[in-house]
Design an enzyme around this catalytic site. Structure first.
Site, PDB file in Angstrom:
ATOM      1  NE  ARG A   8      -2.938   0.400   3.309  1.00 25.73           N
ATOM      2  CZ  ARG A   8      -2.260   0.616   4.446  1.00 25.73           C
ATOM      3  NH1 ARG A   8      -1.550   1.717   4.615  1.00 25.73           N
ATOM      4  NH2 ARG A   8      -2.283  -0.284   5.404  1.00 25.73           N
ATOM      5  CE1 TYR A  30     -16.588  12.243 -15.166  1.00 25.76           C
ATOM      6  CE2 TYR A  30     -16.228  11.982 -12.820  1.00 25.76           C
ATOM      7  CZ  TYR A  30     -16.560  11.444 -14.042  1.00 25.76           C
ATOM      8  OH  TYR A  30     -16.854  10.113 -14.149  1.00 25.76           O
ATOM      9  CG  ASP A  32      -9.927  16.753 -13.925  1.00 28.29           C
ATOM     10  OD1 ASP A  32      -9.242  16.221 -14.823  1.00 28.29           O
ATOM     11  OD2 ASP A  32     -10.928  16.198 -13.417  1.00 28.29           O
ATOM     12  CE  LYS A  53     -12.954   8.971 -17.927  1.00 28.29           C
ATOM     13  NZ  LYS A  53     -13.242  10.202 -17.207  1.00 28.29           N
TER      14      LYS A  53
HETATM   15  C1  LIG Z   1     -13.656  10.444 -15.884  1.00 29.56           C
HETATM   16  C2  LIG Z   1     -13.256  11.714 -15.251  1.00 29.56           C
HETATM   17  C3  LIG Z   1     -13.005  11.796 -13.877  1.00 29.56           C
HETATM   18  C4  LIG Z   1     -13.204  10.619 -12.954  1.00 29.56           C
HETATM   19  O1  LIG Z   1     -12.296   9.588 -13.195  1.00 29.56           O
HETATM   20  P1  LIG Z   1     -12.603   8.026 -12.937  1.00 29.56           P
HETATM   21  O2  LIG Z   1     -11.357   7.364 -13.394  1.00 29.56           O
HETATM   22  O3  LIG Z   1     -13.807   7.674 -13.736  1.00 29.56           O
HETATM   23  O4  LIG Z   1     -12.856   7.859 -11.475  1.00 29.56           O
HETATM   24  C5  LIG Z   1     -12.569  12.995 -13.381  1.00 29.56           C
HETATM   25  N1  LIG Z   1     -12.420  14.084 -14.166  1.00 29.56           N
HETATM   26  C6  LIG Z   1     -12.659  14.047 -15.484  1.00 29.56           C
HETATM   27  C7  LIG Z   1     -12.474  15.275 -16.301  1.00 29.56           C
HETATM   28  C8  LIG Z   1     -13.098  12.873 -16.073  1.00 29.56           C
HETATM   29  O5  LIG Z   1     -13.361  12.841 -17.385  1.00 29.56           O
END
Ligand SMILES: *Cc1c(COP(=O)(O)O)cnc(C)c1O
Length: 387
Positions: A46, A98, A170, A195
Site C-alpha cells: 500500500r 466533472y 483536472d 481516459k
Molecule cells: C472520468 C473523469 C473523472 C473521474 O475519473 P474516474 O477514473 O472515472 O474515477 C474525473 N475528471 C474528469 C475530467 C473525467 O473525465
C-alpha cells in the site's frame, strides 16, 4: 527532449534489476527486510510498489512536478486530494466540473464541513468574488466537460498565489502532452487516467502530481493512509498505454478538428463546441496556454429525440460514458455523465437535452464523418418521427 521522446525515455522504462524492456508486474504485498535495522526502499505494497513507482515517476516527469501518485480511479485521486482540506475550509470550483467531482463535493465533503462555491472560472472576476476568508482551494477543470470552456490557468494561479489558495487542475482532457498546468502556476494536477493516458478502455485509474515537496509529502501520507492505491496490474497497463500517448493524440486530435469543422457546417447541428474552432469563446486562450485542442468535442442537435436518434443510428463510435480511447465514444451527457446533476444545474452549464459529446478515436476521420452524416440525415430523422 520533446514529449514523444520523454514518454519512452524518462528513466523509468527499464527494469533496473534485469534490464527488461517492460517494468515487471511486481505482485507482492510485502517485502523481506534482510536487515531490520536498515529498512529497504519498500516495506508494504500500500505504501509502495516498484511497478506503481515507475508509473508515478513517469507522470511526475511528464507534468513537471516533484512526485506522482497513482490511485484506483480518477475519483479516488480527486477525493484523496480533497482530504488536504479540513472542516471549516471552503473551495472555489469550476461550475462545469466533472459530475463525480460535483457529487463528492456536494454529497460527501459538504457533510464533513468542507463547503464550496461553483463559479464560471472562465471569468476570473467571479473567482475573486467567491473567495472568502476561509477559502483554501481553487479547483479548475479546463477545458471543461462537456462544453469545453477554457479557464485562464496563469490568471487563476496568480489569484491562488495572492490569496494563499491551493490551485488544483483536472488535466484529464488534454493530458501533459497538450497542457502542463504546473508550469502555468498550479500546485496539483489530477487525472482520470482511465481516459487518454490509459487510452484503451481497459483500465480505471487516477493520477496526481504535486509541484512542490510540501504538498507531495501531505498527498503521499494521505495516499498511504486512505489506501485507494492503484493495483499493480493496472499500473502496468497504464505504463504500457502511456507509451503511445503522443501517437494516439496526434491522430485523434487531427480527426477531431476535421469532424468539428464538418459538424459546424451541418444543417442539423445547432452548435459545436471545440476549442480549435475560431468561433469558440476559448479559442485564443486555449491557443495561448495549451499546445493543442485534444480529441473531445460536443455538438447540439436541438432536442433529446434527435440526440437519441443519432445515438441509435451511429455504427462506429461506442455509445457509452467515458472518453479518451482508441475507439471513438459518443455520449449523451444529460442522461449519462451528468445524470446525477439536478436538471437546473445541468442547464445552467449548457448541458441541454440535445447535446452529444464525441471523443474521437483512431478510426479514419472519413469513416467517422460518413457514419455521423448517416446518423444526422434529415430524412431518416423525419421518418423516425424526430425533428
Ligand atoms: C472520468 C473523469 C473523472 C473521474 O475519473 P474516474 O477514473 O472515472 O474515477 C474525473 N475528471 C474528469 C475530467 C473525467 O473525465
Amino acid at each position: 527532449m520533446e514529449f514523444g521522446t520523454r514518454l519512452l525515455h524518462n528513466g523509468n522504462e527499464i527494469d533496473p534489476h534485469t534490464g527488461a524492456a517492460s517494468i515487471p508486474v511486481y505482485l507482492a504485498s510485502t517485502y523481506h527486510q534482510s536487515d531490520p535495522d536498515r529498512p529497504g526502499r519498500f516495506d508494504y505494497a500500500r505504501s509502495g510498489n516498484p511497478t506503481r513507482l515507475a508509473l508515478e515517476r513517469t507522470i511526475a516527469e511528464l507534468e513537471g512536478g516533484v512526485r506522482g501518485f497513482a490511485f484506483s480511479s480518477g475519483m479516488a485521486a480527486i477525493s484523496t486530494v480533497f482530504l488536504l482540506f479540513s472542516s471549516g475550509d471552503h473551495l472555489v470550483v469550476s461550475r462545469d466540473v466533472y459530475g463525480g467531482t460535483y457529487r463528492v463535493l456536494t454529497q460527501v465533503l459538504s457533510r464533513l464541513g468542507i463547503s464550496c462555491t461553483f463559479v464560471d472560472t472562465t471569468d476570473l472576476k467571479q473567482v475573486e468574488a467567491a473567495i472568502r476568508p476561509e477559502t483554501r482551494g481553487l479547483f479548475v477543470e479546463t477545458p471543461s466537460n462537456p462544453t469545453l470552456k477554457v479557464t485562464d490557468l496563469a490568471g487563476a494561479a496568480a489569484i491562488a498565489r495572492s490569496r494563499g489558495l491551493i490551485l488544483i487542475v483536472d488535466n484529464t482532457f488534454l493530458t501533459p502532452y497538450y497542457q502542463t498546468p504546473l508550469e502555468l502556476g498550479a500546485d496539483i494536477v489530477v487525472h482520470s487516467a482511465t481516459k487518454f493516458l490509459g487510452g484503451h478502455s481497459d483500465v480505471v485509474a487516477g493520477l496526481v502530481v504535486a509541484k512542490g515537496e510540501e504538498l507531495a509529502e501531505r498527498i503521499g501520507a494521505l495516499q498511504n493512509t486512505v489506501g485507494a492505491v492503484l493495483g499493480v496490474q493496472d499500473a502496468w497497463l497504464l505504463l504500457r498505454g502511456m507509451k503511445t500517448l503522443k501517437a494516439r493524440m496526434d491522430v485523434s486530435a487531427r480527426s477531431a478538428a476535421r469532424i468539428a469543422e464538418w459538424l459546424a457546417d451541418h444543417p442539423a447541428v445547432r452548435r459545436v463546441y471545440y476549442t480549435g474552432l475560431p468561433g469558440h469563446p476559448g479559442y485564443r486562450l486555449q491557443a495561448k496556454q495549451a499546445r493543442g485542442n485534444g480529441a473531445v468535442l460536443s455538438f447540439d442537435v436541438g432536442s433529446r429525440e434527435r440526440a437519441m436518434q443519432v445515438l441509435k443510428r451511429v455504427t462506429l463510435p461506442l455509445v457509452a460514458v467515458s472518453l479518451g480511447a482508441v475507439e471513438s465514444i459518443l455520449s449523451h451527457p444529460a442522461t449519462m455523465s451528468h445524470a446525477s446533476m439536478p436538471r437546473e444545474e445541468r442547464e445552467r452549464r449548457g448541458i441541454t437535452d440535445g447535446l452529444l459529446r464525441l471523443s474521437v478515436g483512431l478510426e479514419s476521420a472519413e469513416d467517422l464523418i460518413a457514419d455521423l452524416a448517416e446518423a444526422l440525415s434529415e430524412k431518416k430523422m423525419f421518418v423516425l418521427g424526430g425533428g
